[in-house]
Design an enzyme around this catalytic site. Structure first.
Site, PDB file in Angstrom:
ATOM      1  CG  ASN A  10      -5.937  -4.131   0.611  1.00 29.61           C
ATOM      2  OD1 ASN A  10      -5.189  -4.302   1.556  1.00 29.61           O
ATOM      3  ND2 ASN A  10      -5.947  -4.951  -0.425  1.00 29.61           N
ATOM      4  CG  ASP A  12      -3.801  -6.837   2.128  1.00 26.67           C
ATOM      5  OD1 ASP A  12      -4.725  -7.259   2.837  1.00 26.67           O
ATOM      6  OD2 ASP A  12      -3.712  -7.064   0.903  1.00 26.67           O
ATOM      7  CG  HIS A  13       0.429  -2.655   2.454  1.00 28.26           C
ATOM      8  ND1 HIS A  13       1.327  -3.688   2.300  1.00 28.26           N
ATOM      9  CD2 HIS A  13      -0.152  -2.470   1.250  1.00 28.26           C
ATOM     10  CE1 HIS A  13       1.309  -4.088   1.031  1.00 28.26           C
ATOM     11  NE2 HIS A  13       0.412  -3.376   0.383  1.00 28.26           N
ATOM     12  NE  ARG A  21      11.269  -3.777  14.378  1.00 32.69           N
ATOM     13  CZ  ARG A  21      11.701  -2.679  15.007  1.00 32.69           C
ATOM     14  NH1 ARG A  21      11.339  -2.427  16.241  1.00 32.69           N
ATOM     15  NH2 ARG A  21      12.494  -1.837  14.388  1.00 32.69           N
ATOM     16  CG  HIS A  46      -4.183 -10.756  -1.301  1.00 38.48           C
ATOM     17  ND1 HIS A  46      -3.394 -10.316  -2.337  1.00 38.48           N
ATOM     18  CD2 HIS A  46      -4.309 -12.089  -1.471  1.00 38.48           C
ATOM     19  CE1 HIS A  46      -3.048 -11.350  -3.100  1.00 38.48           C
ATOM     20  NE2 HIS A  46      -3.580 -12.440  -2.584  1.00 38.48           N
ATOM     21  NE  ARG A  48       1.167 -12.148  -1.800  1.00 43.58           N
ATOM     22  CZ  ARG A  48       1.136 -11.618  -3.026  1.00 43.58           C
ATOM     23  NH1 ARG A  48       0.461 -10.522  -3.266  1.00 43.58           N
ATOM     24  NH2 ARG A  48       1.783 -12.195  -4.018  1.00 43.58           N
ATOM     25  NE  ARG A  52       4.310 -11.549   0.037  1.00 42.38           N
ATOM     26  CZ  ARG A  52       4.549 -11.302  -1.254  1.00 42.38           C
ATOM     27  NH1 ARG A  52       4.430 -10.081  -1.716  1.00 42.38           N
ATOM     28  NH2 ARG A  52       4.911 -12.264  -2.072  1.00 42.38           N
ATOM     29  CG  HIS A  53       0.062  -8.711   3.504  1.00 40.81           C
ATOM     30  ND1 HIS A  53      -1.043  -9.441   3.181  1.00 40.81           N
ATOM     31  CD2 HIS A  53       0.547  -8.204   2.336  1.00 40.81           C
ATOM     32  CE1 HIS A  53      -1.240  -9.374   1.871  1.00 40.81           C
ATOM     33  NE2 HIS A  53      -0.280  -8.647   1.324  1.00 40.81           N
ATOM     34  CD  GLU A  76      -7.335  -7.940  -2.821  1.00 41.53           C
ATOM     35  OE1 GLU A  76      -6.130  -8.243  -2.755  1.00 41.53           O
ATOM     36  OE2 GLU A  76      -7.730  -6.781  -2.954  1.00 41.53           O
ATOM     37  CB  THR A 106       1.992  -5.457  -4.970  1.00 40.30           C
ATOM     38  OG1 THR A 106       0.576  -5.313  -4.833  1.00 40.30           O
ATOM     39  CG2 THR A 106       2.455  -4.735  -6.231  1.00 40.30           C
ATOM     40  CB  THR A 107      -1.831  -8.356  -7.115  1.00 40.94           C
ATOM     41  OG1 THR A 107      -2.062  -8.718  -5.756  1.00 40.94           O
ATOM     42  CG2 THR A 107      -2.517  -9.346  -8.029  1.00 40.94           C
ATOM     43  CD  GLU A 157     -10.643  -4.769  -7.399  1.00 40.23           C
ATOM     44  OE1 GLU A 157     -11.503  -5.264  -6.657  1.00 40.23           O
ATOM     45  OE2 GLU A 157      -9.558  -4.324  -6.994  1.00 40.23           O
ATOM     46  CG  HIS A 196      -2.720  -2.808  -7.883  1.00 41.93           C
ATOM     47  ND1 HIS A 196      -1.493  -2.232  -7.979  1.00 41.93           N
ATOM     48  CD2 HIS A 196      -2.549  -3.951  -7.183  1.00 41.93           C
ATOM     49  CE1 HIS A 196      -0.611  -3.015  -7.372  1.00 41.93           C
ATOM     50  NE2 HIS A 196      -1.224  -4.059  -6.869  1.00 41.93           N
ATOM     51  N   GLY A 197      -2.969   0.720  -6.845  1.00 38.97           N
ATOM     52  CA  GLY A 197      -2.137   1.902  -7.050  1.00 38.97           C
ATOM     53  C   GLY A 197      -2.882   3.218  -7.019  1.00 38.97           C
ATOM     54  N   GLY A 218      -5.658   0.442  -0.981  1.00 42.91           N
ATOM     55  CA  GLY A 218      -4.935   0.072   0.220  1.00 42.91           C
ATOM     56  C   GLY A 218      -3.668   0.870   0.440  1.00 42.91           C
ATOM     57  CG  HIS A 219       1.037   1.018  -1.033  1.00 41.17           C
ATOM     58  ND1 HIS A 219       1.593   2.166  -1.554  1.00 41.17           N
ATOM     59  CD2 HIS A 219       2.017   0.418  -0.324  1.00 41.17           C
ATOM     60  CE1 HIS A 219       2.862   2.229  -1.191  1.00 41.17           C
ATOM     61  NE2 HIS A 219       3.137   1.181  -0.448  1.00 41.17           N
TER      62      HIS A 219
END
Ligand code: PXP
Length: 245
Positions: A10, A12-13, A21, A46, A48, A52-53, A76, A106-107, A157, A196-197, A218-219
Protein backbone atom coordinates in the site's frame (compact mmCIF):
# COMPACT_ATOMS: atom_id res chain seq x y z
CA UNK A 1 3.75 -26.82 -1.91
CA UNK A 2 1.10 -24.10 -1.82
CA UNK A 3 1.79 -20.79 -3.59
CA UNK A 4 3.54 -18.21 -1.40
CA UNK A 5 1.29 -15.76 0.39
CA UNK A 6 0.99 -12.63 -1.76
CA UNK A 7 2.31 -9.29 -0.55
CA UNK A 8 0.30 -6.25 -1.59
CA UNK A 9 2.12 -2.99 -0.94
CA UNK A 10 0.00 0.00 0.00
CA UNK A 11 1.64 3.22 -1.20
CA UNK A 12 -0.83 5.73 0.30
CA UNK A 13 1.70 7.25 2.66
CA UNK A 14 4.09 8.17 -0.11
CA UNK A 15 1.24 10.41 -1.26
CA UNK A 16 0.76 11.65 2.32
CA UNK A 17 4.34 12.93 2.33
CA UNK A 18 4.00 14.38 -1.17
CA UNK A 19 0.82 16.22 -0.24
CA UNK A 20 2.42 17.73 2.86
CA UNK A 21 4.17 20.17 0.50
CA UNK A 22 1.66 20.20 -2.33
CA UNK A 23 4.20 19.26 -5.01
CA UNK A 24 4.94 16.14 -7.01
CA UNK A 25 7.63 14.54 -4.83
CA UNK A 26 7.72 11.81 -3.58
CA UNK A 27 5.65 10.22 -6.34
CA UNK A 28 3.50 7.24 -5.23
CA UNK A 29 3.58 5.87 -8.78
CA UNK A 30 7.37 5.74 -8.66
CA UNK A 31 7.06 3.96 -5.29
CA UNK A 32 4.62 1.47 -6.82
CA UNK A 33 7.04 0.81 -9.70
CA UNK A 34 9.87 0.24 -7.24
CA UNK A 35 7.67 -1.97 -5.05
CA UNK A 36 6.76 -4.20 -8.00
CA UNK A 37 10.40 -4.40 -9.07
CA UNK A 38 11.29 -5.42 -5.50
CA UNK A 39 8.85 -8.33 -5.62
CA UNK A 40 5.52 -6.92 -4.43
CA UNK A 41 2.73 -9.07 -5.84
CA UNK A 42 0.40 -6.13 -6.23
CA UNK A 43 -0.26 -2.51 -5.36
CA UNK A 44 -2.92 -1.30 -2.97
CA UNK A 45 -4.15 2.30 -2.87
CA UNK A 46 -7.01 3.92 -0.99
CA UNK A 47 -8.75 6.77 -2.78
CA UNK A 48 -10.36 8.46 0.19
CA UNK A 49 -13.40 10.67 -0.23
CA UNK A 50 -11.39 13.66 1.06
CA UNK A 51 -8.39 12.81 -1.23
CA UNK A 52 -6.04 13.34 1.69
CA UNK A 53 -3.34 11.17 0.14
CA UNK A 54 -4.05 9.32 -3.13
CA UNK A 55 -5.67 11.45 -5.84
CA UNK A 56 -7.79 10.59 -8.86
CA UNK A 57 -4.75 11.22 -11.09
CA UNK A 58 -2.73 8.75 -8.98
CA UNK A 59 -5.37 6.07 -9.51
CA UNK A 60 -5.29 6.66 -13.27
CA UNK A 61 -1.48 6.39 -13.32
CA UNK A 62 -1.42 3.35 -10.98
CA UNK A 63 -3.98 1.59 -13.18
CA UNK A 64 -1.73 2.08 -16.20
CA UNK A 65 1.38 1.00 -14.34
CA UNK A 66 -0.21 -2.18 -13.00
CA UNK A 67 -1.72 -3.03 -16.39
CA UNK A 68 1.68 -2.62 -18.06
CA UNK A 69 3.40 -4.67 -15.35
CA UNK A 70 0.69 -7.35 -15.43
CA UNK A 71 0.21 -6.97 -11.66
CA UNK A 72 -3.01 -6.46 -9.73
CA UNK A 73 -4.18 -3.09 -8.47
CA UNK A 74 -6.31 -3.34 -5.36
CA UNK A 75 -8.42 -0.20 -4.99
CA UNK A 76 -9.59 0.45 -1.45
CA UNK A 77 -12.82 2.42 -1.52
CA UNK A 78 -15.76 3.53 0.55
CA UNK A 79 -19.21 2.21 -0.32
CA UNK A 80 -20.43 5.27 -2.23
CA UNK A 81 -21.83 5.97 -5.68
CA UNK A 82 -18.85 8.21 -6.47
CA UNK A 83 -16.30 5.51 -5.66
CA UNK A 84 -18.29 2.86 -7.50
CA UNK A 85 -18.24 5.02 -10.64
CA UNK A 86 -14.47 5.51 -10.31
CA UNK A 87 -13.87 1.78 -9.85
CA UNK A 88 -16.01 0.94 -12.85
CA UNK A 89 -14.09 3.50 -14.92
CA UNK A 90 -10.63 2.19 -14.01
CA UNK A 91 -11.47 -1.51 -13.71
CA UNK A 92 -8.88 -2.44 -11.08
CA UNK A 93 -8.19 -6.13 -10.55
CA UNK A 94 -9.78 -5.88 -7.11
CA UNK A 95 -11.79 -3.47 -5.01
CA UNK A 96 -11.65 -3.64 -1.25
CA UNK A 97 -14.67 -2.02 0.40
CA UNK A 98 -13.73 -0.21 3.59
CA UNK A 99 -15.56 1.92 6.14
CA UNK A 100 -14.57 5.57 5.95
CA UNK A 101 -15.02 8.47 8.34
CA UNK A 102 -13.51 11.88 7.61
CA UNK A 103 -12.32 12.43 11.17
CA UNK A 104 -10.39 9.16 11.41
CA UNK A 105 -6.61 9.10 11.02
CA UNK A 106 -6.69 5.70 9.34
CA UNK A 107 -9.30 3.02 8.66
CA UNK A 108 -10.59 2.30 12.13
CA UNK A 109 -12.35 -1.03 12.39
CA UNK A 110 -13.92 -3.13 9.72
CA UNK A 111 -16.92 -2.63 7.50
CA UNK A 112 -20.22 -3.45 9.21
CA UNK A 113 -21.65 -5.84 6.62
CA UNK A 114 -24.15 -7.64 8.84
CA UNK A 115 -27.40 -5.68 8.76
CA UNK A 116 -26.19 -3.41 5.93
CA UNK A 117 -26.59 -5.75 2.99
CA UNK A 118 -29.12 -3.46 1.31
CA UNK A 119 -26.43 -0.77 1.01
CA UNK A 120 -23.41 -3.00 0.37
CA UNK A 121 -24.99 -5.74 -1.75
CA UNK A 122 -25.70 -3.62 -4.85
CA UNK A 123 -22.14 -2.22 -4.87
CA UNK A 124 -20.65 -5.72 -4.54
CA UNK A 125 -22.89 -6.89 -7.38
CA UNK A 126 -22.02 -3.98 -9.69
CA UNK A 127 -18.28 -4.48 -9.13
CA UNK A 128 -18.46 -8.25 -9.56
CA UNK A 129 -20.50 -7.92 -12.75
CA UNK A 130 -17.74 -5.67 -14.12
CA UNK A 131 -15.23 -8.46 -13.44
CA UNK A 132 -13.67 -6.75 -10.43
CA UNK A 133 -12.78 -9.05 -7.55
CA UNK A 134 -14.60 -7.80 -4.46
CA UNK A 135 -13.01 -7.88 -1.04
CA UNK A 136 -14.66 -6.68 2.17
CA UNK A 137 -12.44 -5.28 4.93
CA UNK A 138 -14.03 -6.66 8.09
CA UNK A 139 -13.37 -7.45 11.72
CA UNK A 140 -12.53 -11.11 12.26
CA UNK A 141 -15.99 -12.01 13.53
CA UNK A 142 -18.05 -14.99 12.44
CA UNK A 143 -21.08 -12.73 12.02
CA UNK A 144 -19.27 -10.43 9.58
CA UNK A 145 -17.80 -13.38 7.68
CA UNK A 146 -21.25 -14.89 7.24
CA UNK A 147 -22.64 -11.55 6.07
CA UNK A 148 -19.75 -11.11 3.61
CA UNK A 149 -20.51 -14.48 2.05
CA UNK A 150 -24.23 -13.71 1.85
CA UNK A 151 -23.64 -10.37 0.15
CA UNK A 152 -21.61 -12.09 -2.59
CA UNK A 153 -18.02 -11.04 -1.82
CA UNK A 154 -15.22 -13.25 -3.13
CA UNK A 155 -12.64 -12.17 -0.57
CA UNK A 156 -12.56 -10.99 3.03
CA UNK A 157 -9.65 -8.97 4.36
CA UNK A 158 -9.40 -9.13 8.13
CA UNK A 159 -8.53 -5.94 10.00
CA UNK A 160 -5.41 -6.83 11.98
CA UNK A 161 -5.10 -3.46 13.73
CA UNK A 162 -6.42 -4.77 17.04
CA UNK A 163 -4.09 -7.76 16.94
CA UNK A 164 -1.10 -5.51 16.32
CA UNK A 165 -1.93 -3.21 19.23
CA UNK A 166 -2.65 -5.89 21.82
CA UNK A 167 -0.15 -7.87 23.84
CA UNK A 168 -0.07 -10.95 26.07
CA UNK A 169 -3.25 -12.96 26.57
CA UNK A 170 -5.39 -10.39 24.78
CA UNK A 171 -3.23 -10.75 21.67
CA UNK A 172 -3.47 -14.55 21.88
CA UNK A 173 -7.25 -14.28 22.10
CA UNK A 174 -7.36 -11.96 19.09
CA UNK A 175 -5.17 -14.39 17.13
CA UNK A 176 -7.67 -17.16 17.88
CA UNK A 177 -10.50 -14.90 16.70
CA UNK A 178 -8.61 -14.27 13.43
CA UNK A 179 -7.90 -17.98 12.97
CA UNK A 180 -11.50 -19.01 13.62
CA UNK A 181 -12.85 -16.34 11.30
CA UNK A 182 -10.37 -17.39 8.59
CA UNK A 183 -11.49 -21.01 8.87
CA UNK A 184 -15.14 -20.05 8.62
CA UNK A 185 -14.43 -17.80 5.63
CA UNK A 186 -12.59 -20.56 3.80
CA UNK A 187 -15.42 -23.00 4.57
CA UNK A 188 -17.81 -20.52 2.95
CA UNK A 189 -15.60 -20.33 -0.15
CA UNK A 190 -14.11 -16.89 0.60
CA UNK A 191 -10.44 -16.11 -0.01
CA UNK A 192 -8.77 -14.72 3.11
CA UNK A 193 -6.54 -11.63 3.21
CA UNK A 194 -5.26 -9.67 6.20
CA UNK A 195 -3.94 -6.18 6.76
CA UNK A 196 -3.53 -3.08 8.88
CA UNK A 197 -0.69 -2.25 11.20
CA UNK A 198 1.44 -5.24 10.18
CA UNK A 199 5.22 -5.20 10.59
CA UNK A 200 7.89 -7.87 10.05
CA UNK A 201 6.81 -9.77 13.19
CA UNK A 202 3.03 -9.48 13.02
CA UNK A 203 3.02 -10.21 9.28
CA UNK A 204 4.85 -13.45 10.01
CA UNK A 205 2.32 -14.20 12.79
CA UNK A 206 -0.53 -13.96 10.28
CA UNK A 207 1.07 -16.64 8.13
CA UNK A 208 0.49 -19.13 10.94
CA UNK A 209 -3.15 -18.99 9.81
CA UNK A 210 -3.19 -21.48 6.94
CA UNK A 211 -6.14 -19.84 5.14
CA UNK A 212 -4.40 -16.45 4.72
CA UNK A 213 -3.50 -15.93 1.05
CA UNK A 214 -2.52 -12.24 0.94
CA UNK A 215 -1.25 -9.49 3.22
CA UNK A 216 -1.68 -5.79 2.43
CA UNK A 217 0.91 -3.64 4.14
CA UNK A 218 1.57 0.07 3.88
CA UNK A 219 2.47 2.29 6.79
CA UNK A 220 5.24 0.11 8.22
CA UNK A 221 6.94 -0.49 4.87
CA UNK A 222 6.86 3.17 3.87
CA UNK A 223 8.21 4.09 7.31
CA UNK A 224 10.99 1.49 7.05
CA UNK A 225 11.83 2.82 3.61
CA UNK A 226 13.01 6.05 5.26
CA UNK A 227 15.78 4.08 6.92
CA UNK A 228 16.62 1.22 4.56
CA UNK A 229 14.94 2.12 1.26
CA UNK A 230 11.71 0.67 -0.12
CA UNK A 231 13.37 -2.18 -2.00
CA UNK A 232 15.23 -3.41 1.09
CA UNK A 233 12.14 -3.09 3.27
CA UNK A 234 10.10 -5.17 0.81
CA UNK A 235 12.87 -7.77 0.49
CA UNK A 236 13.01 -8.07 4.26
CA UNK A 237 9.23 -8.39 4.52
CA UNK A 238 9.23 -11.05 1.82
CA UNK A 239 11.96 -12.95 3.66
CA UNK A 240 10.04 -12.71 6.96
CA UNK A 241 6.92 -14.05 5.26
CA UNK A 242 8.78 -16.86 3.48
CA UNK A 243 10.49 -17.90 6.71
CA UNK A 244 7.10 -18.07 8.44
CA UNK A 245 5.56 -20.56 6.03
N1 PXP B 1 -5.81 -3.02 4.20
C1 PXP B 1 -6.78 -2.05 4.26
C2 PXP B 1 -8.14 -2.44 3.83
C3 PXP B 1 -6.48 -0.75 4.68
O1 PXP B 1 -7.46 0.18 4.73
C4 PXP B 1 -5.15 -0.42 5.02
C5 PXP B 1 -4.80 0.98 5.40
O2 PXP B 1 -5.07 1.85 4.35
C6 PXP B 1 -4.18 -1.44 4.93
C7 PXP B 1 -4.54 -2.72 4.54
C8 PXP B 1 -2.75 -1.18 5.24
O3 PXP B 1 -2.61 -0.81 6.57
P1 PXP B 1 -1.20 -0.24 7.06
O4 PXP B 1 -0.94 1.01 6.30
O5 PXP B 1 -1.40 -0.04 8.52
O6 PXP B 1 -0.18 -1.31 6.76
Amino acid sequence: MADPVRLGVNIDHVATVRNARGGAHPDPVRAAREALAAGADGITAHLREDRRHITDADIAALSLLCAEAGKPLNLEMAVTEEMLAIALRHQPHAACLVPERREEVTTEGGLAVAGHDARIGPVVKALAEAGIRVSLFIEPSLEQVQAAAEVGAQVVEFHTGRYCHLSGDARTAEFERLRDAARRAADLGLEVHAGHGLDYVTAADMLAIAEVRELNIGHFLIGEAVFVGLTAAIHRMRAAMDAAR
